[in-house]
Design a protein around this motif. Structure first.
Motif, short mmCIF file in Angstrom:
data_model
loop_
_atom_site.label_atom_id
_atom_site.label_comp_id
_atom_site.label_asym_id
_atom_site.label_seq_id
_atom_site.Cartn_x
_atom_site.Cartn_y
_atom_site.Cartn_z
N TYR A 129 3.58 -9.75 -5.38
CA TYR A 129 2.65 -10.87 -5.20
C TYR A 129 2.79 -11.71 -6.46
N HIS A 132 -0.85 -15.57 -9.64
CA HIS A 132 -1.85 -16.39 -8.96
C HIS A 132 -3.24 -16.16 -9.56
N ASP A 134 -7.32 -15.65 -8.15
CA ASP A 134 -7.92 -15.21 -6.88
C ASP A 134 -8.90 -16.22 -6.27
N VAL A 147 -9.52 -3.84 -8.14
CA VAL A 147 -8.41 -3.15 -7.46
C VAL A 147 -8.48 -1.66 -7.81
N TYR A 149 -6.39 1.92 -7.13
CA TYR A 149 -5.09 2.38 -6.67
C TYR A 149 -5.17 3.74 -6.02
N LEU A 163 0.52 -4.15 -12.03
CA LEU A 163 -0.34 -5.34 -12.03
C LEU A 163 -0.16 -5.96 -13.42
N HIS A 191 -2.77 -13.37 -12.56
CA HIS A 191 -2.17 -12.03 -12.50
C HIS A 191 -1.10 -12.01 -11.42
N VAL A 193 1.56 -9.03 -8.99
CA VAL A 193 2.02 -7.67 -8.71
C VAL A 193 3.54 -7.71 -8.78
N ARG A 201 3.27 1.11 -2.26
CA ARG A 201 2.17 1.00 -3.21
C ARG A 201 0.88 0.78 -2.43
N THR A 205 -8.37 -3.53 -2.55
CA THR A 205 -8.65 -4.70 -3.38
C THR A 205 -9.86 -5.41 -2.83
N TRP A 207 -13.46 -8.28 -3.78
CA TRP A 207 -14.10 -9.29 -4.61
C TRP A 207 -15.62 -9.20 -4.50
#
Ligand code: OGA
Ligand code: MN
Length: 211
Positions: A129, A132, A134, A147, A149, A163, A191, A193, A201, A205, A207
């Motif tokens: 990714y 960008h 968010d 996030v 994992y 990340l 950030h 990925v 992976r 994730t 918000w």
């Protein structure tokens, strides 16, 4: 017992949450290892894998749900939004902990978190990714990005999928280790990925949002 005493007992300082708050204020992000135990991670990963194998994930989009545009050159993960109202046992465990954190943040930080949204994510080998922020396009209500994992305990640095968080000075690479929670200011920190070089992976994730 008097009501005043009850009210006092209602607030118990949580050292872990206090550390998160301090770090967010200092550097706009916080990394918490073992936010979920390996047993909890396994329960959550099993839930993710069952839904992934049942073909319930969709190719992620750029922008929010009003403005969908699929572009593999920007992001290659597959996602499934979580529904707290129809949560399975694994998801209940997840939301219980997240809700404790949200409650604490609202009590101590006046952040005014009213909504939250979370999705499972799978990055197949070769996906990434690009850098960008968010808070894209028509959603500036995202305050904090989280996030978690869900990878196996033997995730190696060679597997990639770090990340990378950028601030003015440098770039910090964070391995997607199981149980690790990364929380950062959605409106401030760019950030990305990094490309996943081996295996899949897996993460959740989400918000925390204001009105
Ligand atoms: C995202 C994102 C980071 C990660 O989904 O917006 O930046 O480490 N995820 O999965
Ligand atoms: Mn992001």
């Amino acid at each position: 017992m008097t009501t005043e005493l009850f009210e006092q007992l209602d607030f118990i300082e949580n050292p872990l949450f206090e550390t998160i708050i301090t770090e967010l204020l200092q550097k706009q992000f916080s990394i918490v290892n073992d936010f979920f135990s390996l047993e909890e991670v396994e329960i959550l990963r099993n839930s993710l894998v069952a839904k992934y194998e049942a073909d319930r994930f969709k190719k992620s989009a750029i922008g929010n749900r009003i403005n969908e545009e699929i572009d593999k050159t920007i992001r290659g993960d597959f996602i499934l939004w979580m529904d707290e109202k129809n949560a399975n046992e694994a998801e209940l465990l997840f939301f219980k902990k997240i809700n404790e954190l949200v409650k604490y943040l609202n009590k101590t930080c006046f952040l005014g978190i009213l909504y939250k949204e979370f999705h499972y994510a799978v990055y197949p080998k070769g996906s990434f990714y690009k850098r960008h922020l968010d808070t894209f396009q028509n959603d500036d209500r995202r305050k904090l990005s989280l996030v978690c994992y869900l990878n196996e305990a033997d995730w190696l640095p060679e597997n990639g999928g770090e990340l990378t968080i950028y601030n003015e000075k440098d770039a910090l690479n964070i391995l997607p280790l199981p149980g690790r929670l990364v929380i950062f200011e959605s409106q401030i920190l760019e950030h990305e990925v990094k490309i996943v070089k081996a295996s899949e992976r897996m993460s959740i994730t989400g918000w925390l949002k204001t009105r």
